[in-house]
Design a protein around this motif. Structure first.
Motif, PDB file in Angstrom:
ATOM      1  N   LEU A  45       0.872  -1.163   0.000  1.00 54.94           N
ATOM      2  CA  LEU A  45       0.000   0.000   0.000  1.00 54.94           C
ATOM      3  C   LEU A  45       0.916   1.222   0.000  1.00 54.94           C
ATOM      4  O   LEU A  45       1.837   1.301   0.805  1.00 54.94           O
ATOM      5  CB  LEU A  45      -0.857  -0.012   1.273  1.00 54.94           C
ATOM      6  N   LEU A  46       0.697   2.141  -0.933  1.00 58.03           N
ATOM      7  CA  LEU A  46       1.570   3.322  -1.007  1.00 58.03           C
ATOM      8  C   LEU A  46       0.837   4.519  -0.417  1.00 58.03           C
ATOM      9  O   LEU A  46      -0.345   4.721  -0.662  1.00 58.03           O
ATOM     10  CB  LEU A  46       1.949   3.605  -2.463  1.00 58.03           C
ATOM     11  N   TRP A  47       1.591   5.289   0.394  1.00 62.69           N
ATOM     12  CA  TRP A  47       0.970   6.436   1.049  1.00 62.69           C
ATOM     13  C   TRP A  47       2.010   7.491   1.325  1.00 62.69           C
ATOM     14  O   TRP A  47       3.203   7.226   1.254  1.00 62.69           O
ATOM     15  CB  TRP A  47       0.299   6.005   2.358  1.00 62.69           C
ATOM     16  N   GLU A  48       1.539   8.685   1.645  1.00 63.47           N
ATOM     17  CA  GLU A  48       2.469   9.732   2.040  1.00 63.47           C
ATOM     18  C   GLU A  48       1.959  10.381   3.323  1.00 63.47           C
ATOM     19  O   GLU A  48       0.766  10.354   3.614  1.00 63.47           O
ATOM     20  CB  GLU A  48       2.622  10.781   0.930  1.00 63.47           C
ATOM     21  N   GLU A  49       2.879  10.939   4.066  1.00 66.22           N
ATOM     22  CA  GLU A  49       2.542  11.596   5.326  1.00 66.22           C
ATOM     23  C   GLU A  49       1.961  12.970   5.017  1.00 66.22           C
ATOM     24  O   GLU A  49       2.480  13.684   4.159  1.00 66.22           O
ATOM     25  CB  GLU A  49       3.826  11.745   6.156  1.00 66.22           C
ATOM     26  N   ARG A  50       0.899  13.345   5.712  1.00 66.74           N
ATOM     27  CA  ARG A  50       0.347  14.687   5.530  1.00 66.74           C
ATOM     28  C   ARG A  50       0.846  15.598   6.643  1.00 66.74           C
ATOM     29  O   ARG A  50       1.312  15.119   7.679  1.00 66.74           O
ATOM     30  CB  ARG A  50      -1.187  14.642   5.532  1.00 66.74           C
ATOM     31  N   GLY A  86      -1.373   5.043  -3.785  1.00 69.29           N
ATOM     32  CA  GLY A  86      -1.450   3.995  -4.792  1.00 69.29           C
ATOM     33  C   GLY A  86      -1.143   2.638  -4.229  1.00 69.29           C
ATOM     34  O   GLY A  86      -1.052   2.467  -3.003  1.00 69.29           O
ATOM     35  N   VAL A  87      -0.971   1.647  -5.124  1.00 66.67           N
ATOM     36  CA  VAL A  87      -0.574   0.309  -4.690  1.00 66.67           C
ATOM     37  C   VAL A  87       0.554  -0.171  -5.586  1.00 66.67           C
ATOM     38  O   VAL A  87       0.702   0.275  -6.737  1.00 66.67           O
ATOM     39  CB  VAL A  87      -1.736  -0.717  -4.755  1.00 66.67           C
ATOM     40  N   LYS A  88       1.340  -1.075  -5.032  1.00 61.20           N
ATOM     41  CA  LYS A  88       2.404  -1.693  -5.836  1.00 61.20           C
ATOM     42  C   LYS A  88       2.118  -3.184  -5.897  1.00 61.20           C
ATOM     43  O   LYS A  88       1.788  -3.793  -4.876  1.00 61.20           O
ATOM     44  CB  LYS A  88       3.758  -1.433  -5.179  1.00 61.20           C
ATOM     45  N   CYS A 127      -3.286   5.889  -7.280  1.00 65.68           N
ATOM     46  CA  CYS A 127      -4.740   6.028  -7.184  1.00 65.68           C
ATOM     47  C   CYS A 127      -5.092   6.911  -5.990  1.00 65.68           C
ATOM     48  O   CYS A 127      -4.251   7.197  -5.135  1.00 65.68           O
ATOM     49  CB  CYS A 127      -5.415   4.678  -7.075  1.00 65.68           C
ATOM     50  N   LYS A 128      -6.356   7.359  -5.956  1.00 62.83           N
ATOM     51  CA  LYS A 128      -6.799   8.270  -4.894  1.00 62.83           C
ATOM     52  C   LYS A 128      -7.382   7.515  -3.710  1.00 62.83           C
ATOM     53  O   LYS A 128      -7.438   8.034  -2.598  1.00 62.83           O
ATOM     54  CB  LYS A 128      -7.859   9.221  -5.451  1.00 62.83           C
ATOM     55  N   ALA A 129      -7.908   6.311  -3.983  1.00 62.54           N
ATOM     56  CA  ALA A 129      -8.477   5.525  -2.884  1.00 62.54           C
ATOM     57  C   ALA A 129      -8.194   4.053  -3.121  1.00 62.54           C
ATOM     58  O   ALA A 129      -8.102   3.607  -4.270  1.00 62.54           O
ATOM     59  CB  ALA A 129      -9.984   5.761  -2.793  1.00 62.54           C
ATOM     60  N   VAL A 130      -8.044   3.326  -2.020  1.00 62.97           N
ATOM     61  CA  VAL A 130      -7.821   1.879  -2.090  1.00 62.97           C
ATOM     62  C   VAL A 130      -8.868   1.199  -1.221  1.00 62.97           C
ATOM     63  O   VAL A 130      -9.139   1.646  -0.101  1.00 62.97           O
ATOM     64  CB  VAL A 130      -6.407   1.524  -1.578  1.00 62.97           C
ATOM     65  N   VAL A 131      -9.486   0.145  -1.769  1.00 70.78           N
ATOM     66  CA  VAL A 131     -10.409  -0.634  -0.950  1.00 70.78           C
ATOM     67  C   VAL A 131      -9.817  -2.024  -0.760  1.00 70.78           C
ATOM     68  O   VAL A 131      -9.625  -2.768  -1.723  1.00 70.78           O
ATOM     69  CB  VAL A 131     -11.810  -0.745  -1.603  1.00 70.78           C
ATOM     70  N   LEU A 169       1.418  -8.267   1.549  1.00 75.70           N
ATOM     71  CA  LEU A 169       0.633  -7.073   1.890  1.00 75.70           C
ATOM     72  C   LEU A 169       0.555  -6.808   3.401  1.00 75.70           C
ATOM     73  O   LEU A 169       0.580  -5.656   3.832  1.00 75.70           O
ATOM     74  CB  LEU A 169      -0.771  -7.187   1.282  1.00 75.70           C
ATOM     75  N   THR A 170       0.416  -7.874   4.212  1.00 71.35           N
ATOM     76  CA  THR A 170       0.272  -7.672   5.662  1.00 71.35           C
ATOM     77  C   THR A 170       1.376  -6.763   6.209  1.00 71.35           C
ATOM     78  O   THR A 170       1.096  -5.799   6.920  1.00 71.35           O
ATOM     79  CB  THR A 170       0.296  -9.012   6.418  1.00 71.35           C
ATOM     80  N   ASP A 171       2.629  -7.071   5.843  1.00 69.12           N
ATOM     81  CA  ASP A 171       3.757  -6.275   6.349  1.00 69.12           C
ATOM     82  C   ASP A 171       3.605  -4.809   5.987  1.00 69.12           C
ATOM     83  O   ASP A 171       3.864  -3.918   6.799  1.00 69.12           O
ATOM     84  CB  ASP A 171       5.085  -6.802   5.783  1.00 69.12           C
ATOM     85  N   SER A 172       3.176  -4.599   4.752  1.00 71.43           N
ATOM     86  CA  SER A 172       3.002  -3.222   4.298  1.00 71.43           C
ATOM     87  C   SER A 172       1.910  -2.500   5.100  1.00 71.43           C
ATOM     88  O   SER A 172       2.052  -1.332   5.444  1.00 71.43           O
ATOM     89  CB  SER A 172       2.676  -3.235   2.805  1.00 71.43           C
ATOM     90  N   LEU A 173       0.835  -3.235   5.408  1.00 70.52           N
ATOM     91  CA  LEU A 173      -0.263  -2.638   6.189  1.00 70.52           C
ATOM     92  C   LEU A 173       0.226  -2.288   7.596  1.00 70.52           C
ATOM     93  O   LEU A 173      -0.088  -1.231   8.132  1.00 70.52           O
ATOM     94  CB  LEU A 173      -1.455  -3.598   6.265  1.00 70.52           C
TER      95      LEU A 173
END
Lengths: 467, 639
Positions: free
Chosen positions: B132-137, B146-148, B157-161, B192-196
């Motif tokens: 799961l890709l994200w940035e700090e606000r 986004g996702v890799k 992407c703007k949202a991930v489900v 994915l678990t590790d990324s979460l």
């Protein structure tokens, strides 16, 4: 966000009257510091739950306000579970007020009505039902009311309602479980069980509701109406009952009529004596008005003292008056026992049975003398036993004294009746839960187990300043 | 394992997983106009039913009908592919009637795949999502970017489900055997678990299981009770009419375990990984394995076993009620001890499966994460159990992901509006320690939340959201109006106590009337129906059966419905008391420590939700109310 529950509050905790002692109560994290500013810095070093002698000084001018005793109590073993200081000053409106002003000048905020109790409540010291009981104690007019409030504070009422509520919860749980697991659980025989339990619950709730009537009488007093022909001695009787040796509490205006109600405390109970002495036979029209007023008073009465003149023969009027009181508890008083008897108890008894038959509500005649006060003790005993016979005496009973509790019980009763109706009309079991849940939640509002903003606001608004 | 990264095309929404949650989420997003991509481990297993071969059932049927009213796909898909359908609990009140259909599993999957593949704005992609890709606000919270995927492709992407089902670090276990796969031997997702976790999410380990599939030719059905479907069936979708979806139905069968079966289980219980401690995950109490049932109900000498077909093109039969993780060898002996299964041959054995899922209290009622903007989760990854529970969450998460992209407020169904609301509120409020299964008892307002009125409750919202067509909406309004008109007519039409009327009433065994009585009053009688009243009601217009059904329920249960509505009013009061998002609960000294911690951690949206958090007592709620009252008094004084 600003917190309001965390500052230090103060108020006068005793009634503002020229009494012996006035108490100023301070509660909050700064209670000791505030007290220190008016009493001396050593306050912060005092041990908890100790009493100290000294002087309260105005923190600005340094001038002595009063010579006082100071009680310091550290959290959490205090009423509010906050640091608390009580200053016992010399009674008197002015002195007590000046001590409070000094305390406020030293940094405390004037408490809102009920704020001490609200803090006790939100600090987990007491629950909602206990908070209500505190309000009850404050406004208690007599010993019985006080005793009942104390009992409620201990949670007697709570226990009884919790028991009923627990039973209802188990019924709901069984319905839910059976709906979820029809393979392993069934509704066989369930209707009978719920019917039996609901009947028992209805009886228990009815009993609690009935004690609410006692509760009102305890709280407000027994509405007592003195009736009788003119000149039979009603006024003398009233005066005798109001005599110096008995405490006259206040004079309060009748709630629904223009008549004046006298409040008399005797033997731990309060009588609200309704004065119908205004009935006089000057002419027919006025008499009719008088009778009409008496009738209305009688309708709202808990007790009727029917006065007959024993030194005169019984008349038609006596019969009419008695007939108008039928159905209410009546104590026939054969007044003027100090004079030669023309009408005796036997004559009166036969007149009663002719007029109202063998109705249980009219008691045995009692010979009294308003003039010599003979028989008044017997009258007091009669009244006490009539209203608070076994029901109040037994200490394990709880008496519902709050109108809010009473109406919640009535609504729970209504819901349980609906459950009974659902069973009778053969509704599927899952329908029972609607009314069982309603009963469960309504009973919960009494215990504060169902959060309800309206209830909370109502409870704390009943308080006076300093509690 | 350093796979070079490369940039792929951007999407509005990425859905991870194409199970029942993923399909609904992806379809909702695409239908609301968002460019959507859905990732799955195998494009052949879209909307796979790896466990039971049915859709619906007690309270789950409610979820499907609600989902349909909101514009979801599950109801339509099962209507296309059912092979038997039945309304359950018809001997009980209308609140607990529940629809359940046996699905042809293969056709169910194929049919959903077709819908997905032909949906505009929707891209299907077979790939394992690795990150799961994200940035700090600036405010310390995170924003999804986004996702890799495992091959290194990055999809902004703007949202991930997240709809990862039971695939995250899955392990299948029976007896002493462990297989590191997803269900049915499908590949699992290991990255994915590790990324979460790195994104700050708390992860739990849950467990569920499935029974064996038996070769139908080795079953002796003559020793069992036949279970047939309803004729006519009630469709799941409010778009369908019974006659449009009528088809030949196949039977199911009922048999029972016996003492012998239980003895086999008991003497081998130490070999069950559930009891030996090999399985660490928490299993569902309400969908127990047969081992669980034997241990929990020692006094029961038998348990039900339903034999259900897996489809029309297979002989495989599902043994409902016999989920197990015992060794295969014990399973065979256990099955063969059951009447009718003496010669049974196992095609696929029963197994338990362990997997990673999220602690759902990290989500808002919209199913968006409280601290990662744009990250949603639905289905078993939220700790629920069941296809229907997954689909319902998928739809809501999809709708809200799309609304986030479109800059709209999220849609939240509350507990008084539907089982979907109950499901999501429970998941995000109560700290579920086992897979959450929908049950009738979880809903407080059952009589209002019936399966028959799901359209009346929710079509309005579905239309508002944009998933209900104008055509369907128009029909819905017509239905609503005819119900209202007929109710009015029945209440206003008074029947005189004539000889004819009384004679007829007498003939159908109901009390005669003595004065003018409304038709509604007569229908209210327990023994009376709308149909029976026909001869006394000549002005009656022909109405659809579903209109008549509503009219009848509204009249018959009016008192109960009214009382339940009062309860809802009461419920809404606390629900409307919003709690400020920046509220510092640790600064309210009067709250008990546990309540303070729970509230600080869960940050409920309103006082109602706060009252449902375990560890927050009614007294704490009263404290909150007193406190809120003080704050508002202060604020108004300051103004």
């Amino acid at each position: 966000m600003k917190l309001t529950e965390n500052d230090t509050i103060a108020a006068i905790a005793t009634a503002l009257s020229p009494s012996g002692i006035g108490i100023v109560r301070i509660s909050g994290p700064e209670a000791f510091a505030v007290a220190g500013r008016v009493f001396g810095d050593e306050v912060t070093r005092f041990e908890s739950h100790t009493v100290h002698y000294g002087f309260v000084r105005d923190p600005e001018t340094g001038r002595t306000v009063d010579e006082v005793l100071m009680l310091v109590m550290k959290a959490p073993r205090t009423y509010t579970r906050e640091d608390t200081v009580e200053i016992d000053c010399h009674g008197g409106v002015l002195v007590t007020k000046r001590v409070l002003e000094a305390v406020l000048a030293a940094g405390a905020r004037l408490a809102e009505p009920g704020e001490f109790t609200r803090r006790a409540y939100i600090n987990g010291r007491i629950d909602l039902s206990q908070a209500e009981a505190v309000a009850g104690i404050i406004s208690a007019k007599n010993d019985l009311a006080l005793r009942n409030s104390v009992r409620q504070l201990r949670g007697r009422e709570r226990e009884e309602i919790m028991r009923i509520r627990g039973e209802i919860l188990r019924e709901i749980a069984q319905i839910e479980a059976t709906l979820d697991d029809p393979e392993h659980l069934s509704f066989d025989g369930f209707d009978e069980v719920v019917t039996t339990q609901t009947e028992a619950q209805l009886r228990s709730i009815r009993k609690l509701i009935e004690t609410a009537e006692d509760g009102r009488r305890i709280r407000e007093g027994i509405r007592t109406v003195i009736v009788g022909r003119p000149n039979v001695g009603k006024s003398s009787l009233l005066n005798a009952l109001l005599g110096e040796d008995r405490a006259i509490v206040t004079e309060i205006a009748g709630t629904t009529r223009d008549t004046l109600t006298e409040e008399v405390r005797m033997r731990g109970i309060t009588l609200l004596l309704v004065d119908t002495a205004g009935i006089r036979t000057t002419d027919d029209a006025v008499e009719r008005i008088g009778v009409e007023r008496a009738r209305r008073a009688v309708e709202e009465a808990d007790l009727i003292l029917w006065v007959v003149d024993g030194s005169e023969p019984l008349s038609e009027d006596d019969c009419d008056i008695l007939a108008a009181c039928a159905g209410k508890p009546v104590i026939p008083l054969l007044n003027k026992s100090d004079l030669a008897a023309v009408t005796d108890e036997t004559a009166l008894r036969s007149m009663i049975s002719q007029t109202v038959g063998e109705q249980g509500s009219v008691g045995e005649p009692l010979a009294v003398s308003a003039k010599t006060e003979d028989g008044l003790t017997a009258l007091e005993e009669r009244i006490t036993s009539l209203f608070f016979s076994e029901r109040i005496a037994a200490d394990d009973e709880c008496v519902i004294t709050s109108e809010r509790h009473r109406s919640a019980l009535v609504s729970a009763e209504e819901s349980l009746r609906k459950v009974r109706e659902s069973i009778a009309t053969g509704m599927p079991e899952d329908f029972y839960t609607i009314d069982l849940t309603a009963a469960y939640e309504t009973l919960g509002t009494i215990l504060g187990e169902e959060p309800d903003e309206d209830v909370i606001n109502m409870i704390f608004s009943e308080f006076c300043l300093g509690k | 394992m350093n796979v070079p990264e490369y940039l792929c095309e951007s999407y509005d929404v990425a859905v991870i997983g194409a199970g029942h949650a993923g399909c609904e989420a992806a379809l909702a997003c695409a239908r609301l106009g968002c460019e959507t991509i859905v990732f799955m481990v195998s494009a052949d297993t879209i909307a796979l039913m790896p466990c039971n071969p049915n859709i619906g059932g007690t309270s789950k049927g409610h979820l499907v009908r609600e989902l349909d009213a909101l514009g979801g796909e599950m109801g339509r898909n099962i209507d296309k592919t059912y092979i038997q359908s039945k309304m359950l609990n018809i001997s009980k009140g209308p609140a607990v009637h529940s629809l359940r259909a046996q699905a042809d599993k293969q056709r169910y999957t194929a049919s959903m795949r077709k819908v997905m593949e032909n949906q505009d704005h929707l891209t299907l992609k077979q790939a394992e999502v690795a990150e799961l890709l994200w940035e700090e606000r600036p405010d310390g919270t995170k924003q999804v970017t986004g996702v890799k995927i495992a091959s290194g492709g990055i999809y902004p992407c703007k949202a991930v489900v997240l709809c990862s089902g039971v695939y995250l670090n899955a392990r299948c276990i029976y007896g002493e055997v462990s297989q590191y796969t997803g269900p049915n031997g499908l590949p699992r997702a290991t990255m994915l678990t590790d990324s979460l976790v790195r994104a700050g999410l708390e992860v739990l380990r849950f467990k569920t299981g499935t029974p064996a599939r038996i070769d139908g030719r080795t079953i002796d059905y003559s020793a069992m009770t036949v279970q047939l479907g309803d004729e006519p069936v009630v469709p799941f979708s409010f778009e369908n009419r019974a006659e449009d979806i009528a088809r030949e139905q196949v039977p199911c069968y009922l048999t029972y375990t016996n003492e012998n079966t239980h003895e086999i289980i008991r003497s081998n219980i130490d070999r069950s990984p559930l009891f030996s401690g090999d399985i660490k995950g928490t299993g569902p109490r309400y969908c127990p394995s047969i081992e669980d049932k034997v241990v929990r109900f020692p006094e029961k000498d038998r348990h039900q076993v339903f034999i259900e077909p897996e489809g029309e093109y297979t002989n495989e039969m599902y043994l409902s009620g016999l989920s197990s993780s015992l060794p295969e060898e014990v399973q065979i002996r256990m099955y063969r001890s059951i009447r009718g299964l003496e010669n049974a041959k196992i095609v696929r054995n029963a197994y338990a499966i362990e997997y990673d899922c999220l602690k759902a209290t990290q989500l808002k009622p919209s199913l968006e994460c409280k601290f990662i903007h744009g990250f949603f989760s639905a289905g078993q990854s939220n700790g629920s159990s069941g296809y229907e529970e997954a689909a319902a969450q998928g739809l809501i998460a999809g709708i809200n992901a799309a609304r986030l992209v479109l800059g709209k407020e999220p849609v939240v169904i509350d507990r008084s509006q539907g089982y979907i609301g109950v499901l999501i509120d429970d998941l995000v409020t109560k700290e579920t320690r086992e897979p959450y299964r929908m049950m009738t008892s979880r809903s407080e307002y059952r009589l209002l939340l019936r399966q028959d009125n799901a359209d009346l409750r929710l079509t309005e919202i579905g239309h508002e959201v944009g998933l209900i067509s104008e055509e369907r909406y128009r029909k819905f309004l017509e239905k609503k109006q005819s119900i209202a008109e007929e109710l009015r007519r029945l209440n206003e039409t008074i029947l005189g106590a004539s000889e004819n009327v009384c004679e007829y009433l007498h003939s159908i065994d109901t009390a005669i009337i003595h004065t003018g009585t409304s038709l509604a009053e007569l229908i209210r009688r327990p023994e009376m129906t709308y149909e029976l009243l026909a001869p006394l009601d000549p002005e009656r217009k022909p109405l659809d059966t579903d209109v008549i059904e509503q009219v009848e329920i509204e009249i018959k249960y009016e008192g109960y419905i009214e009382r339940q509505k009062l309860q809802v009013e009461h419920f809404k009061k606390l629900e409307r008391r919003r709690l400020p998002e920046d509220l510092d609960y640790t600064a309210i000294p009067s709250l008990r420590l546990e309540a303070r911690q729970k509230l600080q951690q869960l940050r409920p949206a309103n006082v109602g939700q706060a009252s449902r958090i375990s560890g927050v007592s009614p007294a704490d709620i009263s404290v909150l109310l007193v406190w809120l009252a003080n704050v508002s008094r202060e604020t108004s004084e300051e103004l």
